[in-house]
Design an enzyme around this catalytic site. Structure first.
Site, mmCIF file in Angstrom:
data_model
loop_
_atom_site.group_PDB
_atom_site.id
_atom_site.type_symbol
_atom_site.label_atom_id
_atom_site.label_comp_id
_atom_site.label_asym_id
_atom_site.label_seq_id
_atom_site.Cartn_x
_atom_site.Cartn_y
_atom_site.Cartn_z
ATOM 1 C CG ASP A 439 14.632 -2.142 -5.946
ATOM 2 O OD1 ASP A 439 14.299 -0.819 -5.381
ATOM 3 O OD2 ASP A 439 14.513 -3.264 -5.145
ATOM 4 C CG ASP A 496 12.615 -0.883 1.491
ATOM 5 O OD1 ASP A 496 11.987 -1.430 0.711
ATOM 6 O OD2 ASP A 496 14.011 -0.860 1.386
#
Ligand code: GLA
Length: 692
Positions: A439, A496
């Site tokens: 990430d 997301d």
């Protein structure tokens, strides 16, 4: 006048270059493949333009690096200074040419300034995609403000461009703009690819649709932020430049642009999209498990609240739904109970995992799943042991604005990279882990190419020593999606947003460059955590089944009907992934703007599947026929409405596909299209086709 000429081409496209009087080469033709009869010398001579009043006596060519020294008055391809800050204006002359595997390398030098510029130009064999890269060597230390990848002109009849913007949960937004005098500049100073700046551009015209018309499509394969210049010169000529973001200023003797990927299509946006998809899937991405496993990711089920018993129970339910890989997300390390602490402390949290990760991993493996784990290596929290020991390892000023309460490590430092390598390697060596979700949750405080190069080095080292570990690139969703990162990873977390309607749009636009096999898509919680919306499981499950499928909700929230629907879609995905994950994704032109539709076409043309979503209510009452693409007009196809049992009761008539499969020609499917039953908004039709 004798010119040096070169031709790079295949059956789809040709690119012809000419160098006049030893000056930098210019693209003098780029378009459909030439028949092989043209005399390149004549094309070179024919490319020269007239001059008239108010002009200099020779028009500066749009060379692979347009030069101010040639009185090129547009945006130059190179902008450099000596260490005293004086602007250098080189004039390069031909030095050398070499044949390379799929193309050529052209070298030009400026002996006065001690500079050499090298262009690597190739046409990839796996897909019809140009890979273009510029290198600059200097005998003295210099400052580079701008180094464009090889610059290409685009023709006057392509007066429009499609560019990309976006935001968190809405990546890959497209926007169509007209060229006009002057430059359209996109300068992404976030230090990462970013949600808002996918480094792509499609030059086309008003007649270009998904399936028809011309397109020149570009993508800059770099994860550190790019600058794009799409310029219409005062004289009407147009050219496209891509390079690192302007503030990535570099100092030294050797510099390199990232690769600019480019292709021409005479078959609409799809013709270009498919070249990018194929190249990414068949050439660039290596080490991906086959078949692609169904994911389960626990983030939206538990967030930071890790309890082994809960995670085991979730894993068992996920396996029953069909998951084949379990990814333990953020929260397993340091004292990470929320997002204020512990980034950098890549040690298993012994409060949450007193016996390490092994008990959970063993459970996951006993269910037949692979285990994956989350890292955010480039980041650091001030509340971490790492920061307490090495506060000097951060990038930028100490008083900088934080992002998600975190700072960034300076990846240009060898000691930082080796600390991260050791920590990640330790976790991988001591645990049975097959997958990393990598990430990157904030923009950088300063933009520096060295940061990106450092990340690439770390990834390359891990890949070399752990070749069986797959890596997914995530950055608050899709803020690091590009061919630079995909050379080193196997999957991207596109967004997301698990909201299936949002995802439909994002997936659809991302397919202009990305194949399904690298594009993660998960079924999220019933009430979507990023939109607050509740959508039917049928839409959610099929939306995930259009790409690399996964689940991300707490599976214990599913009722029986949802479970059955999800299992059906997952079983369908598993039964078809051997070809859908290799398929070309064609975006369909829909005459009803409420419909988002795509056709996934097997590489051998033997079968296809169409997903057609009604994203909102249509203005007109009768569904428009869905027209297909890329079929053999003379072949017959059998077509089946896979989910015909989902027609609502308000569909009172009997369109044929609601009753039975039909056999029709490719010509009919492409020209007339298929009449589907009436339906509610926010629903999906799935059509399967076989060539007979
Ligand atoms: C980012 C990612 C999410 C999740 C969280 C964890 O926001 O995009 O998928 O991994 O970080 O903190």
């Amino acid at each position: 006048m004798q010119a040096k000429t070169w031709h790079l081409g295949d059956a789809r496209q040709s690119l012809v270059l000419a160098s006049f009087a030893g000056r930098l080469p210019e693209v003098i033709y780029w378009g459909p493949a030439l028949p092989g009869k043209d005399d390149l010398q004549l094309l070179a001579a024919a490319s020269l333009t007239d001059v008239t009043g108010g002009m200099v006596d020779r028009n500066a060519g749009i060379s692979l690096s347009p030069e101010a020294s040639q009185t090129f008055t547009g945006h130059a391809g190179l902008s450099i200074r000596d260490t005293d800050g004086n602007i250098l204006v080189p004039a390069f002359l031909f030095e050398n040419e070499t044949a390379t595997e799929n193309g050529l390398r052209l070298e030009y030098s400026d002996s006065h300034h001690g500079l050499t510029i090298v262009f690597d130009l190739s046409l990839t064999a796996e897909a019809s995609l140009f890979k273009l890269q510029t290198r600059l060597e200097s005998s003295n230390v210099i400052l580079v403000d701008w180094l464009a990848a090889p610059v290409v002109p685009v023709p006057a009849h392509t007066g429009e461009m499609i560019e990309f913007s976006g935001r968190w949960c809405a990546e890959f937004l497209t926007r169509r703009l007209q060229f006009s005098p002057g430059a359209r500049v996109r300068d992404n100073r976030t230090g990462r690819t970013d949600h808002a700046h996918f480094p792509g551009l499609i030059v086309c015209n008003g007649a270009t649709t998904n399936t028809q018309g011309e397109a020149y499509s570009f993508h800059y394969g770099w994860s550190g932020g790019h600058k794009m210049v799409a310029e219409e010169l005062a004289d009407g000529r147009r050219h496209i430049q891509f390079g690192h973001a302007s503030s990535s200023k570099e100092k030294g003797k050797s510099f390199q642009s990232a690769a600019l990927y480019a292709t021409y299509s005479a078959e609409g946006l799809n013709g270009a999209a498919i070249q990018f998809q194929r190249y990414a899937r068949d050439r660039m991405v290596t080490g991906a498990r086959s078949p692609r496993p169904v994911h389960y990711n626990c983030w939206e089920a538990v967030y930071f609240d890790h309890k082994i018993s809960e995670l085991k129970s979730i894993a068992s339910h996920a396996a029953e739904l069909g998951a084949e890989r379990f990814v333990l997300d953020d929260g397993w390390f340091g004292r990470r109970d929320d997002d204020t602490s512990s980034l950098g402390d890549w040690f298993v949290d012994d409060r949450k995992y007193p016996d390490g990760l092994t008990p959970l991993i063993d459970h996951v493996k006993s269910l037949g799943m692979e285990f994956g784990i989350w890292f955010e290596p480039e980041m650091i929290n001030e509340d971490s042991d790492l920061y307490r020991a090495h506060s000097d390892w951060i990038l930028g000023r100490k008083d900088q604005t934080r992002g998600r309460q975190q700072l960034v490590l300076d990846m240009s430092r060898e000691d930082v990279r080796s600390y991260l390598y050791d920590r990640i390697a330790d976790i991988l060596k001591n645990n049975d882990i097959g997958y990393i979700k990598w990430d990157h949750n904030r923009v950088l405080p300063i933009v520096a190419a060295a940061q990106t190069i450092g990340v690439y080095e770390l990834l390359d080292r891990l890949r070399a020593n752990f070749p069986d570990v797959e890596i997914e690139s995530c950055a608050s969703g899709g803020a690091r999606v590009d061919f630079g990162i995909l050379e080193r990873t196997q999957r991207v977390w596109l967004s997301d947003s698990n909201d299936a309607l949002e995802r439909q749009r994002i997936q659809h636009d991302a397919a202009l460059f990305l194949p399904g096999s690298v594009t993660g898509s998960h079924v999220g919680p019933r009430r979507c955590h990023t939109s607050g919306r509740v959508l039917d499981m049928k839409l959610r499950a099929w939306t995930a089944a259009q790409r690399h499928m996964g689940f991300e909700m707490d599976p214990r929230e599913l009722d029986d009907a949802e479970t059955a629907t999800l299992c059906d879609a997952t079983n369908w995905w598993k039964a078809n992934r051997h070809w859908t994950m290799q398929a070309d994704i064609h975006r369909l032109d829909s005459s009803d703007p409420a419909v988002i539709a795509e056709q996934q076409m097997a590489r051998d043309g033997s079968r296809f599947v169409v997903f057609a979503v009604l994203a909102r209510t249509s203005d007109q009452i009768l569904p428009h026929p869905v027209r297909l693409t890329g079929l053999d007009p003379d072949a017959m196809y059998s077509v089946s409405l896979a989910n015909r049992n989902e027609a609502p009761r308000l569909s009172r008539g009997n369109p044929l596909l609601k009753e039975k499969d039909i056999e029709v020609s490719g010509r009919y499917l492409v020209t007339h299209g298929l009449i589907l039953p009436w339906r509610f908004p926010e629903t999906i039709w799935v059509l399967e086709g076989q060539r007979l």
